[in-house]
Design a protein around this motif. Structure first.
Motif, PDB file in Angstrom:
ATOM      1  N   PRO A  13     -10.960 -12.179  93.858  1.00 44.39           N
ATOM      2  CA  PRO A  13     -11.785 -11.115  94.435  1.00 44.39           C
ATOM      3  C   PRO A  13     -13.183 -11.063  93.837  1.00 44.39           C
ATOM      4  N   ASP A  14     -14.169 -10.843  94.671  1.00 37.87           N
ATOM      5  CA  ASP A  14     -15.553 -10.745  94.235  1.00 37.87           C
ATOM      6  C   ASP A  14     -16.034  -9.311  94.493  1.00 37.87           C
ATOM      7  N   PRO A  15     -16.377  -8.569  93.444  1.00 41.12           N
ATOM      8  CA  PRO A  15     -16.772  -7.168  93.596  1.00 41.12           C
ATOM      9  C   PRO A  15     -17.953  -6.917  94.530  1.00 41.12           C
ATOM     10  N   LYS A  16     -18.776  -7.926  94.785  1.00 43.36           N
ATOM     11  CA  LYS A  16     -19.900  -7.671  95.691  1.00 43.36           C
ATOM     12  C   LYS A  16     -19.438  -7.471  97.132  1.00 43.36           C
ATOM     13  N   PHE A  17     -18.181  -7.803  97.423  1.00 40.50           N
ATOM     14  CA  PHE A  17     -17.641  -7.579  98.758  1.00 40.50           C
ATOM     15  C   PHE A  17     -16.759  -6.336  98.805  1.00 40.50           C
ATOM     16  N   LEU A  18     -16.815  -5.522  97.774  1.00 43.07           N
ATOM     17  CA  LEU A  18     -15.972  -4.324  97.703  1.00 43.07           C
ATOM     18  C   LEU A  18     -16.422  -3.283  98.708  1.00 43.07           C
ATOM     19  N   TYR A  19     -15.491  -2.824  99.516  1.00 42.58           N
ATOM     20  CA  TYR A  19     -15.736  -1.710 100.424  1.00 42.58           C
ATOM     21  C   TYR A  19     -14.992  -0.514  99.864  1.00 42.58           C
ATOM     22  N   LEU A  20     -15.715   0.547  99.567  1.00 47.41           N
ATOM     23  CA  LEU A  20     -15.092   1.726  98.974  1.00 47.41           C
ATOM     24  C   LEU A  20     -14.662   2.725 100.038  1.00 47.41           C
ATOM     25  N   ALA A  21     -13.404   2.628 100.424  1.00 46.15           N
ATOM     26  CA  ALA A  21     -12.815   3.649 101.292  1.00 46.15           C
ATOM     27  C   ALA A  21     -12.568   4.882 100.419  1.00 46.15           C
ATOM     28  N   ARG A  22     -12.171   5.974 101.003  1.00 43.94           N
ATOM     29  CA  ARG A  22     -11.940   7.212 100.259  1.00 43.94           C
ATOM     30  C   ARG A  22     -10.940   7.002  99.114  1.00 43.94           C
ATOM     31  N   SER A  23      -9.865   6.284  99.383  1.00 44.62           N
ATOM     32  CA  SER A  23      -8.851   6.054  98.345  1.00 44.62           C
ATOM     33  C   SER A  23      -9.393   5.176  97.219  1.00 44.62           C
ATOM     34  N   HIS A  24     -10.257   4.222  97.568  1.00 42.88           N
ATOM     35  CA  HIS A  24     -10.864   3.360  96.551  1.00 42.88           C
ATOM     36  C   HIS A  24     -11.836   4.149  95.676  1.00 42.88           C
ATOM     37  N   LYS A  25     -12.609   5.041  96.295  1.00 45.61           N
ATOM     38  CA  LYS A  25     -13.540   5.874  95.533  1.00 45.61           C
ATOM     39  C   LYS A  25     -12.781   6.750  94.541  1.00 45.61           C
ATOM     40  N   LYS A  26     -11.673   7.287  94.999  1.00 43.68           N
ATOM     41  CA  LYS A  26     -10.853   8.150  94.144  1.00 43.68           C
ATOM     42  C   LYS A  26     -10.292   7.362  92.953  1.00 43.68           C
ATOM     43  N   ALA A  27      -9.783   6.174  93.216  1.00 43.91           N
ATOM     44  CA  ALA A  27      -9.233   5.333  92.149  1.00 43.91           C
ATOM     45  C   ALA A  27     -10.333   4.881  91.196  1.00 43.91           C
ATOM     46  N   LEU A  28     -11.482   4.502  91.727  1.00 43.21           N
ATOM     47  CA  LEU A  28     -12.600   4.065  90.899  1.00 43.21           C
ATOM     48  C   LEU A  28     -13.084   5.202  90.005  1.00 43.21           C
ATOM     49  N   HIS A  29     -13.159   6.400  90.562  1.00 38.25           N
ATOM     50  CA  HIS A  29     -13.562   7.567  89.777  1.00 38.25           C
ATOM     51  C   HIS A  29     -12.561   7.827  88.644  1.00 38.25           C
ATOM     52  N   ALA A  30     -11.276   7.715  88.947  1.00 37.02           N
ATOM     53  CA  ALA A  30     -10.246   7.913  87.922  1.00 37.02           C
ATOM     54  C   ALA A  30     -10.365   6.857  86.828  1.00 37.02           C
ATOM     55  N   MET A  31     -10.627   5.623  87.212  1.00 30.87           N
ATOM     56  CA  MET A  31     -10.783   4.543  86.231  1.00 30.87           C
ATOM     57  C   MET A  31     -12.003   4.788  85.350  1.00 30.87           C
ATOM     58  N   MET A  32     -13.129   5.124  85.963  1.00 31.62           N
ATOM     59  CA  MET A  32     -14.357   5.336  85.199  1.00 31.62           C
ATOM     60  C   MET A  32     -14.234   6.554  84.296  1.00 31.62           C
ATOM     61  N   SER A  33     -13.604   7.607  84.770  1.00 29.62           N
ATOM     62  CA  SER A  33     -13.392   8.802  83.940  1.00 29.62           C
ATOM     63  C   SER A  33     -12.514   8.467  82.747  1.00 29.62           C
TER      64      SER A  33
END
Length: 81
Positions: free
Chosen positions: A17-37
């Motif tokens: 996987p290459d992060p430059k192709f990441l599409y942040l759907a609502r569930s992805h944003k939520k998971a990413l926020h949890a990871m960063m927090s």
């Protein structure tokens, strides 16, 4: 076939996987926020689970490639299907 048709300059469906192709759907944003927090608050262990193809690996790769993150320790344990 699709690469030429859509005039892509790179293959968006590579095996790794290459992060430059990441599409942040609502569930992805939520998971990413949890990871960063969890990282910023130094929570210790962060576990990301989900169905095959849900985007867990690309989220992890996107966090690891962020320039603001210093001192990153990550144990990425891929499972075999």
């Amino acid at each position: 076939m699709y690469k030429k048709f859509y005039r892509f300059t790179e293959d968006p469906f590579a095996l790794s996987p290459d992060p430059k192709f990441l599409y942040l759907a609502r569930s992805h944003k939520k998971a990413l926020h949890a990871m960063m927090s969890g990282i910023q608050e130094r929570k210790g262990i962060i576990v990301i689970t989900g169905e095959v193809g849900a985007g867990k690996t690309i989220l992890i790769h996107s966090v690891l490639k962020r320039p603001k993150q210093k001192n990153k320790d990550c144990f990425y344990l891929p499972t075999q299907a």
